[in-house]
Enzyme design. Sequence first.
Site, mmCIF file in Angstrom:
data_model
loop_
_atom_site.group_PDB
_atom_site.id
_atom_site.type_symbol
_atom_site.label_atom_id
_atom_site.label_comp_id
_atom_site.label_asym_id
_atom_site.label_seq_id
_atom_site.Cartn_x
_atom_site.Cartn_y
_atom_site.Cartn_z
ATOM 1 N N CYS A 118 11.495 76.296 7.746
ATOM 2 C CA CYS A 118 11.127 75.039 7.083
ATOM 3 C C CYS A 118 12.289 74.412 6.317
ATOM 4 O O CYS A 118 12.238 73.232 5.974
ATOM 5 C CB CYS A 118 9.966 75.264 6.129
ATOM 6 S SG CYS A 118 8.503 75.904 6.936
ATOM 7 N N HIS A 259 9.212 70.103 0.210
ATOM 8 C CA HIS A 259 8.651 70.569 1.474
ATOM 9 C C HIS A 259 7.132 70.413 1.448
ATOM 10 O O HIS A 259 6.481 70.776 0.471
ATOM 11 C CB HIS A 259 9.036 72.040 1.690
ATOM 12 C CG HIS A 259 8.424 72.637 2.908
ATOM 13 N ND1 HIS A 259 8.481 72.019 4.137
ATOM 14 C CD2 HIS A 259 7.718 73.783 3.104
ATOM 15 C CE1 HIS A 259 7.851 72.768 5.026
ATOM 16 N NE2 HIS A 259 7.373 73.835 4.422
ATOM 17 N N ASN A 289 1.811 71.189 7.548
ATOM 18 C CA ASN A 289 3.158 71.738 7.392
ATOM 19 C C ASN A 289 3.890 71.607 8.729
ATOM 20 O O ASN A 289 3.558 72.291 9.693
ATOM 21 C CB ASN A 289 3.058 73.208 6.970
ATOM 22 C CG ASN A 289 4.414 73.856 6.740
ATOM 23 O OD1 ASN A 289 5.455 73.305 7.110
ATOM 24 N ND2 ASN A 289 4.420 75.031 6.135
HETATM 25 N N1 ACO Z 1 -10.729 79.142 6.071
HETATM 26 C C1 ACO Z 1 -11.588 79.822 5.280
HETATM 27 N N2 ACO Z 1 -11.227 80.901 4.577
HETATM 28 C C2 ACO Z 1 -9.962 81.321 4.676
HETATM 29 C C3 ACO Z 1 -9.009 80.663 5.477
HETATM 30 C C4 ACO Z 1 -9.429 79.531 6.204
HETATM 31 N N3 ACO Z 1 -8.611 78.815 6.996
HETATM 32 N N4 ACO Z 1 -7.822 81.300 5.374
HETATM 33 C C5 ACO Z 1 -8.021 82.326 4.533
HETATM 34 N N5 ACO Z 1 -9.303 82.352 4.105
HETATM 35 C C6 ACO Z 1 -9.909 83.292 3.186
HETATM 36 C C7 ACO Z 1 -9.213 84.616 3.135
HETATM 37 O O1 ACO Z 1 -9.654 85.455 4.173
HETATM 38 C C8 ACO Z 1 -9.589 85.120 1.760
HETATM 39 O O2 ACO Z 1 -10.886 85.666 1.831
HETATM 40 P P1 ACO Z 1 -11.278 86.979 0.978
HETATM 41 O O3 ACO Z 1 -11.121 86.573 -0.465
HETATM 42 O O4 ACO Z 1 -12.687 87.242 1.390
HETATM 43 O O5 ACO Z 1 -10.325 88.044 1.395
HETATM 44 C C9 ACO Z 1 -9.660 83.851 0.923
HETATM 45 O O6 ACO Z 1 -9.797 82.763 1.855
HETATM 46 C C10 ACO Z 1 -8.449 83.626 0.028
HETATM 47 O O7 ACO Z 1 -7.248 83.789 0.789
HETATM 48 P P2 ACO Z 1 -5.821 83.612 0.137
HETATM 49 O O8 ACO Z 1 -4.776 83.886 1.176
HETATM 50 O O9 ACO Z 1 -5.739 84.387 -1.143
HETATM 51 O O10 ACO Z 1 -5.843 82.057 -0.213
HETATM 52 P P3 ACO Z 1 -4.770 81.188 -0.985
HETATM 53 O O11 ACO Z 1 -5.455 80.482 -2.099
HETATM 54 O O12 ACO Z 1 -3.536 81.940 -1.291
HETATM 55 O O13 ACO Z 1 -4.400 80.079 0.095
HETATM 56 C C11 ACO Z 1 -2.636 79.509 1.635
HETATM 57 C C12 ACO Z 1 -3.799 80.454 1.314
HETATM 58 C C13 ACO Z 1 -3.190 78.119 1.835
HETATM 59 C C14 ACO Z 1 -1.973 79.987 2.909
HETATM 60 C C15 ACO Z 1 -1.640 79.490 0.455
HETATM 61 O O14 ACO Z 1 -1.385 80.802 0.044
HETATM 62 C C16 ACO Z 1 -0.319 78.809 0.819
HETATM 63 O O15 ACO Z 1 -0.254 77.620 1.009
HETATM 64 N N6 ACO Z 1 0.788 79.579 0.830
HETATM 65 C C17 ACO Z 1 2.109 79.037 1.002
HETATM 66 C C18 ACO Z 1 2.429 78.571 2.399
HETATM 67 C C19 ACO Z 1 3.852 78.015 2.429
HETATM 68 O O16 ACO Z 1 4.352 77.474 1.473
HETATM 69 N N7 ACO Z 1 4.556 78.129 3.527
HETATM 70 C C20 ACO Z 1 5.900 77.570 3.515
HETATM 71 C C21 ACO Z 1 6.748 78.059 4.484
HETATM 72 S S1 ACO Z 1 6.052 78.159 6.087
HETATM 73 C C22 ACO Z 1 7.383 78.412 7.188
HETATM 74 O O17 ACO Z 1 8.488 78.612 6.805
HETATM 75 C C23 ACO Z 1 7.080 78.370 8.696
#
Ligand code: ACO
Length: 332
Positions: A118, A259, A289
């Site tokens: 990214c 980003h 993204n």
């Molecule tokens: N739909 C429904 N539920 C979901 C989904 C979905 N799409 N995805 C995950 N969940 C669930 C999980 O299973 C988990 O359930 P559980 O509590 O029963 O175990 C719950 O939701 C919470 O999951 P988390 O991973 O803790 O959720 P979080 O609030 O952290 O959000 C996310 C996840 C959106 C991925 C966030 O962490 C994020 O944006 N991270 C950063 C991503 C990023 O910046 N990437 C940049 C670089 S990418 C690259 O370089 C290619």
Amino acid sequence: MHDGFDRTARIVGLGGYLPERVMTNRDLEAFVETSDDWITTRTGIKERRMVADDEALVDLIERAGTAALADAGLDPAAVDLLIVATATVEQPIPATSAIVQPRLGVTNAACFDLSAACSGFTYGLNVARQFIATGEATTVLVVGAECLTRYLDWTDRTTCVLFGDGAGAVVLQPAPQGEGILQIAWRTDGSLADIISMPGGGCRYPPSSMESIHRRLPFIKMRGNETFKVAVRALTEISQSVLEAAGIGVDQVDLFIPHQANQRIIQAVGQRLGLRDEQVFSNVHRVGNTSAASIPLAMVDARDQGRMRRGDLVLASSFGGGLTWASSLFRY
Ligand code: ACO
């Protein structure tokens, strides 16, 4: 920037391209165990674009690069360097930049690809600036492009709802120090390489190996929660360090383009930097993204909405796999 060179680079052209096919959160609900509400609350994303079955990366690059060259009013033959930043190459050999060269008509350009996930576009901007500062190049086309939807595991709801396809491009030419790109910074921490990765498809796990296929390795894997925390910290730190090195206060920044991965990250970084909401740009709701295409596509939207005007002071900061992160402060 006190780097011993009397010139830097400025953006003379900007263009982008998004595939026509729209995939909304509601569309995803039909085949992924997720909901519009979960995706919107956790990420801010409402929809993303997806390549058509007969489209691939060079089709997006051709459209974005051609738009940037037209915006610059330049003959493609004037380009002496083409840098394509991508994590989703057209094919392993040859480089995507070489494949797209004849389509863009940049026949006099040396071409190479740059891999920094990214952060690829911002890395590319920094590399191009350096070539221009040394006099090695005078007109550089930098493209950030991704076809991430081809590398998504549609059974993994923690990643497949996040990414989209697209391409954005800039043309850079020399400018006196004090104009154009004012300050840059870039960092890598390979000890965190496994937080965001696509483990299969390379020489460790070739695409043809049964292990690669059975373990679903040629797909993006991400430990989202850990990524989130590092992203907020890294984007804040690098943005502050660039502003400090340039002697620029946050009040002087006309637009911050981070980003576009997650609206909560964008907000958290903006707040930590002490920026007002109207200084922070976001288009993650409509594109998701797009990895290396994220910053230039946001620049195109910001320009088209009148939020990035000629002469504005812009801070662009990216974060991604590697881990890599980078920042560029420039006057548009
Ligand atoms: N739909 C429904 N539920 C979901 C989904 C979905 N799409 N995805 C995950 N969940 C669930 C999980 O299973 C988990 O359930 P559980 O509590 O029963 O175990 C719950 O939701 C919470 O999951 P988390 O991973 O803790 O959720 P979080 O609030 O952290 O959000 C996310 C996840 C959106 C991925 C966030 O962490 C994020 O944006 N991270 C950063 C991503 C990023 O910046 N990437 C940049 C670089 S990418 C690259 O370089 C290619």
